[in-house]
Design an enzyme around this catalytic site. Structure first.
Site, PDB file in Angstrom:
ATOM      1  N   ASN A 156      90.660  67.645  41.351  1.00  0.00           N
ATOM      2  CA  ASN A 156      90.189  66.380  41.930  1.00  0.00           C
ATOM      3  C   ASN A 156      88.693  66.284  41.632  1.00  0.00           C
ATOM      4  O   ASN A 156      87.897  66.969  42.272  1.00  0.00           O
ATOM      5  CB  ASN A 156      90.458  66.400  43.450  1.00  0.00           C
ATOM      6  CG  ASN A 156      89.821  65.221  44.166  1.00  0.00           C
ATOM      7  OD1 ASN A 156      89.401  64.248  43.521  1.00  0.00           O
ATOM      8  ND2 ASN A 156      89.733  65.300  45.482  1.00  0.00           N
ATOM      9  N   TRP A 157      88.363  65.458  40.661  1.00  0.00           N
ATOM     10  CA  TRP A 157      86.956  65.378  40.234  1.00  0.00           C
ATOM     11  C   TRP A 157      86.086  64.545  41.179  1.00  0.00           C
ATOM     12  O   TRP A 157      84.883  64.483  41.011  1.00  0.00           O
ATOM     13  CB  TRP A 157      86.884  64.808  38.818  1.00  0.00           C
ATOM     14  CG  TRP A 157      87.200  65.842  37.774  1.00  0.00           C
ATOM     15  CD1 TRP A 157      87.592  67.132  37.983  1.00  0.00           C
ATOM     16  CD2 TRP A 157      87.124  65.683  36.352  1.00  0.00           C
ATOM     17  NE1 TRP A 157      87.773  67.780  36.788  1.00  0.00           N
ATOM     18  CE2 TRP A 157      87.494  66.917  35.773  1.00  0.00           C
ATOM     19  CE3 TRP A 157      86.797  64.616  35.517  1.00  0.00           C
ATOM     20  CZ2 TRP A 157      87.525  67.106  34.392  1.00  0.00           C
ATOM     21  CZ3 TRP A 157      86.839  64.806  34.136  1.00  0.00           C
ATOM     22  CH2 TRP A 157      87.192  66.042  33.581  1.00  0.00           C
ATOM     23  N   LYS A 158      86.706  63.866  42.111  1.00  0.00           N
ATOM     24  CA  LYS A 158      85.955  63.018  43.048  1.00  0.00           C
ATOM     25  C   LYS A 158      85.039  62.091  42.253  1.00  0.00           C
ATOM     26  O   LYS A 158      85.408  61.660  41.168  1.00  0.00           O
ATOM     27  CB  LYS A 158      85.199  63.882  44.060  1.00  0.00           C
ATOM     28  CG  LYS A 158      86.118  64.926  44.707  1.00  0.00           C
ATOM     29  CD  LYS A 158      85.538  65.607  45.908  1.00  0.00           C
ATOM     30  CE  LYS A 158      86.548  66.619  46.426  1.00  0.00           C
ATOM     31  NZ  LYS A 158      86.184  67.226  47.686  1.00  0.00           N
ATOM     32  N   HIS A 195      93.579  61.578  50.827  1.00  0.00           N
ATOM     33  CA  HIS A 195      92.592  62.660  50.795  1.00  0.00           C
ATOM     34  C   HIS A 195      91.701  62.536  52.027  1.00  0.00           C
ATOM     35  O   HIS A 195      91.409  61.440  52.488  1.00  0.00           O
ATOM     36  CB  HIS A 195      91.757  62.561  49.510  1.00  0.00           C
ATOM     37  CG  HIS A 195      90.862  63.754  49.355  1.00  0.00           C
ATOM     38  ND1 HIS A 195      89.636  63.816  49.966  1.00  0.00           N
ATOM     39  CD2 HIS A 195      91.032  64.922  48.700  1.00  0.00           C
ATOM     40  CE1 HIS A 195      89.088  65.000  49.681  1.00  0.00           C
ATOM     41  NE2 HIS A 195      89.908  65.685  48.910  1.00  0.00           N
ATOM     42  N   GLU A 212      88.651  62.650  52.422  1.00  0.00           N
ATOM     43  CA  GLU A 212      87.463  61.779  52.261  1.00  0.00           C
ATOM     44  C   GLU A 212      87.855  60.305  52.363  1.00  0.00           C
ATOM     45  O   GLU A 212      87.065  59.485  52.818  1.00  0.00           O
ATOM     46  CB  GLU A 212      86.747  62.115  50.941  1.00  0.00           C
ATOM     47  CG  GLU A 212      86.007  63.443  51.058  1.00  0.00           C
ATOM     48  CD  GLU A 212      85.902  64.260  49.786  1.00  0.00           C
ATOM     49  OE1 GLU A 212      86.061  63.693  48.690  1.00  0.00           O
ATOM     50  OE2 GLU A 212      85.678  65.486  49.894  1.00  0.00           O
ATOM     51  N   GLU A 265      95.157  70.651  52.880  1.00  0.00           N
ATOM     52  CA  GLU A 265      93.721  70.874  52.698  1.00  0.00           C
ATOM     53  C   GLU A 265      93.033  70.875  54.060  1.00  0.00           C
ATOM     54  O   GLU A 265      92.745  69.803  54.602  1.00  0.00           O
ATOM     55  CB  GLU A 265      93.112  69.753  51.854  1.00  0.00           C
ATOM     56  CG  GLU A 265      93.698  69.631  50.474  1.00  0.00           C
ATOM     57  CD  GLU A 265      92.718  68.935  49.522  1.00  0.00           C
ATOM     58  OE1 GLU A 265      92.256  69.584  48.585  1.00  0.00           O
ATOM     59  OE2 GLU A 265      92.403  67.757  49.746  1.00  0.00           O
ATOM     60  N   GLY A 280      84.860  71.742  50.177  1.00  0.00           N
ATOM     61  CA  GLY A 280      83.467  71.714  49.733  1.00  0.00           C
ATOM     62  C   GLY A 280      82.527  72.594  50.538  1.00  0.00           C
ATOM     63  O   GLY A 280      81.308  72.471  50.420  1.00  0.00           O
ATOM     64  N   SER A 311      87.954  74.608  48.781  1.00  0.00           N
ATOM     65  CA  SER A 311      87.156  75.712  48.246  1.00  0.00           C
ATOM     66  C   SER A 311      87.991  76.740  47.472  1.00  0.00           C
ATOM     67  O   SER A 311      87.728  77.941  47.517  1.00  0.00           O
ATOM     68  CB  SER A 311      86.353  76.400  49.364  1.00  0.00           C
ATOM     69  OG  SER A 311      85.416  75.482  49.912  1.00  0.00           O
ATOM     70  N   GLY A 333      88.654  70.929  43.965  1.00  0.00           N
ATOM     71  CA  GLY A 333      87.555  69.982  43.782  1.00  0.00           C
ATOM     72  C   GLY A 333      86.471  70.614  42.920  1.00  0.00           C
ATOM     73  O   GLY A 333      86.579  70.671  41.684  1.00  0.00           O
ATOM     74  N   GLY A 334      85.440  71.134  43.572  1.00  0.00           N
ATOM     75  CA  GLY A 334      84.248  71.647  42.876  1.00  0.00           C
ATOM     76  C   GLY A 334      84.552  72.525  41.661  1.00  0.00           C
ATOM     77  O   GLY A 334      84.004  72.300  40.575  1.00  0.00           O
TER      78      GLY A 334
END
Ligand code: PGA
Length: 275
Positions: free
Chosen positions: A11-13, A106, A108, A185, A191, A231, A252-253
């Protein structure tokens, strides 16, 4: 016992430009000789990238022209074919772009854009009925965990998936067709560099599976994919994937860095029997 299969999605956001997408794919393409093609062909391993919506077309075209086995999808999409929904992306356009796949709910989207259990379930229902696969996110916040509410929050987030007969039928059919996946999640892990232990994550995954199996009336042969997210890194990936109820990762990251993404794929491959 079902054979193991993994899905690793990045997930590149709101990260990565056009140039960064190209650079990423060129590193990934350079490493394809390390992948076991039979795992992709047999469906034991699926990998995917979810870039910002305006990059989906380019990502999808490049992956196709490089013949890379990478699913491309969106981070959010609307369940209608078209309409007055400023700022949304339609199921139709995702299909046109060769990326009929989207995250839904998600944390966010829940936190910053008012996505609720009901709006998310409705979105998922719309997308599935338009032929778009869905990766549906759930998870508790830190406060909810500290109050000992993890199980009840997960139950509540899942309950809406079966609260009408039509929705229940659509989602259970989509699960059996590998078109509806879940990502657990924990919000406090996203994150932050914090994670549950693999055993704690496993416990939540088991809970999610048993609760969905009974609420949706799934058949015992239906494989329900529940990915862990929050994470996840090349360092902790094997620990999570070694757990029997963790069927992949939503990253993600760490997915922004091609070399880390490749290490995540390698971790999944090393736990799958080669054909
Ligand atoms: P993270 O994000 O891996 O950076 O924690 C995961 C996610 O938000 O899906």
């Amino acid at each position: 016992m079902m054979s193991r299969a993994f899905k690793i999605f990045g997930n590149w956001k709101m990260n990565h430009s056009v140039a960064e997408l190209r650079a990423f794919l060129s590193v990934v393409e350079g490493a394809r000789s390390q992948w076991a093609p039979e795992l992709f062909l047999s469906g034991s391993l699926e990998i995917g990238i979810l870039p910002q919506s305006p990059l989906i077309e380019r990502a999808s075209n490049e992956v196709r022209s490089l013949k890379l086995p990478i699913t491309i999808g969106a981070q959010n999409a609307h369940g209608s074919l078209s309409g007055a929904f400023t700022g949304e992306t339609s199921a139709n356009v995702l299909k046109d772009l060769g990326a009929p796949f989207s995250l839904v709910a998600h944390s966010e989207r829940r936190q910053y854009y008012g996505e609720t259990d009901e709006s998310a379930a409705k979105r998922a229902e719309g997308l599935l009925s338009q032929g778009v696969r869905v990766l549906y996110c759930i998870g508790e916040t830190r406060e909810e965990r500290e109050r000992g509410e993890t199980n009840s929050v997960l139950e509540r987030q899942l309950r809406v998936l079966s609260n009408t007969p039509e929705r229940k039928t659509l989602i259970s059919k989509a699960i059996s067709d590998d078109r509806f996946l879940i990502a657990y999640e924990p919000v406090w892990a996203i994150g932050t560099g914090l994670t549950p232990s693999p055993e704690e994550a496993e416990e939540a995954h088991r809970k999610v599976k048993s609760s969905l199996k009974s609420s949706l009336g799934l058949h015992s042969a239906d494989r329900l994919f529940v990915l862990y997210g929050g994470s996840a890194t090349p360092e902790n990936a094997s620990g999570f994937l070694a757990m029997g109820s963790i069927d992949g990762l939503l990253v993600g990251g760490a997915s922004l860095d091609a070399s880390k993404f490749l290490k995540l794929i390698a971790a999944a491959q090393s736990l799958l029997p080669s054909a």
